[in-house]
Design an enzyme around this catalytic site. Structure first.
Site, PDB file in Angstrom:
ATOM      1  N   GLU A 157      16.464  24.228  64.555  1.00  0.00           N
ATOM      2  CA  GLU A 157      17.724  24.808  65.020  1.00  0.00           C
ATOM      3  C   GLU A 157      17.992  24.462  66.487  1.00  0.00           C
ATOM      4  OE1 GLU A 157      19.629  25.956  62.880  1.00  0.00           O
ATOM      5  OE2 GLU A 157      18.359  26.624  61.223  1.00  0.00           O
ATOM      6  N   CYS A 216      17.879  35.911  62.109  1.00  0.00           N
ATOM      7  CA  CYS A 216      17.232  34.762  62.773  1.00  0.00           C
ATOM      8  C   CYS A 216      18.073  34.270  63.943  1.00  0.00           C
ATOM      9  CB  CYS A 216      17.003  33.625  61.779  1.00  0.00           C
ATOM     10  SG  CYS A 216      15.696  34.012  60.602  1.00  0.00           S
ATOM     11  N   HIS A 262      13.716  26.985  60.828  1.00  0.00           N
ATOM     12  CA  HIS A 262      13.844  27.589  59.502  1.00  0.00           C
ATOM     13  C   HIS A 262      12.981  26.818  58.498  1.00  0.00           C
ATOM     14  CE1 HIS A 262      17.588  30.136  60.237  1.00  0.00           C
ATOM     15  NE2 HIS A 262      16.772  30.912  59.555  1.00  0.00           N
TER      16      HIS A 262
HETATM   17  N1  PCA Z   1      15.222  34.714  57.629  1.00  0.00           N
HETATM   18  C1  PCA Z   1      16.433  35.441  57.970  1.00  0.00           C
HETATM   19  C2  PCA Z   1      15.965  36.609  58.792  1.00  0.00           C
HETATM   20  C3  PCA Z   1      14.509  36.701  58.576  1.00  0.00           C
HETATM   21  C4  PCA Z   1      14.126  35.454  57.926  1.00  0.00           C
HETATM   22  O1  PCA Z   1      12.975  35.082  57.666  1.00  0.00           O
HETATM   23  C5  PCA Z   1      17.506  34.574  58.622  1.00  0.00           C
HETATM   24  O2  PCA Z   1      17.558  33.368  58.337  1.00  0.00           O
HETATM   25  O3  PCA Z   1      18.307  35.072  59.408  1.00  0.00           O
END
Ligand code: PCA
Length: 203
Positions: free
Chosen positions: A79, A142, A165
């Site tokens: 990201e 996140c 992610h």
């Molecule tokens: N994924 C979520 C929040 C916690 C996680 O592991 C997200 O992508 O926002």
């Protein structure tokens, strides 16, 4: 070098969160020349900022690498940006569903990572693991966590932060059969690879 490596507790329909599975295991394996501290974050819009700030103040890490689970992807998603907005279709673990709310009313619209993200992409490509750079971490917890971390970077010169992610892992409980997954080992290698690469850069 001190690395704060975070993952999240389970949320939504999943009994486990791939991000925590990876954070825990990478920390147990260790990274050369780095002290890695693992921390499990709450999936809470209201709570996650304070938990992260406390950890950063306590450990003074050089680098914060945050991992999150993104069901549906089959690659490592690096990201680049966090944006000042919260919106959701599923509740967080406190039952909260924000509706297009700013994270900070006076906050800048977007914050960018201060890690060399293309170098991180190369490090993962060299391991033969699928990876992409992304310009949206979504609007869920996140993204908020990333925004909080990048604000902390502005307060603490020298601190770096990156959000990654991850897919569901192969065999993860409550993953539906048609959902894409990645072998846990590949995710461990990828996160280990970027952690090593960030730490080497700063030697
Ligand atoms: N994924 C979520 C929040 C916690 C996680 O592991 C997200 O992508 O926002």
């Amino acid at each position: 070098m001190k690395v704060l490596l975070t993952g999240f507790e389970p949320f939504g329909k999943y009994k486990e969160n791939s991000s925590w599975a990876v954070a825990e295991k990478v920390t147990a394996c260790g990274v050369v020349d780095a002290e890695v501290i693992a921390m499990r974050l709450p999936v809470s819009f209201a709570g996650v900022g304070a938990v992260l700030r406390k950890a950063v103040e306590e450990y003074s890490p050089n680098v914060v690498i945050m991992l999150g689970q993104a069901a549906g992807i089959d690659y490592i998603k690096l990201e680049r940006i966090a944006i000042n907005m919260m919106d959701a279709t599923i509740a967080d673990n406190n039952g909260y569903i924000p509706d297009e709310e700013p994270i900070y009313a006076d906050g800048t619209a977007a914050l960018f990572t201060n890690v060399d993200i293309k170098k991180m992409r190369r490090a993962i490509e060299e391991l033969g693991i699928p990876v992409k750079v992304s310009n949206s971490a979504g609007l869920y917890v996140c993204n908020r966590t990333y925004y909080e971390a990048l604000r902390l970077c502005n307060e603490r010169p020298g601190m770096k932060a990156l959000f990654v992610h991850l897919p569901l892992y192969e065999g993860q409980p409550s993953a539906a059969e048609e959902q894409p997954t990645m072998p846990l080992d590949d995710m461990l290698k990828a996160v280990w690879g970027i952690t090593t690469s960030i730490c080497q850069r700063r030697k």
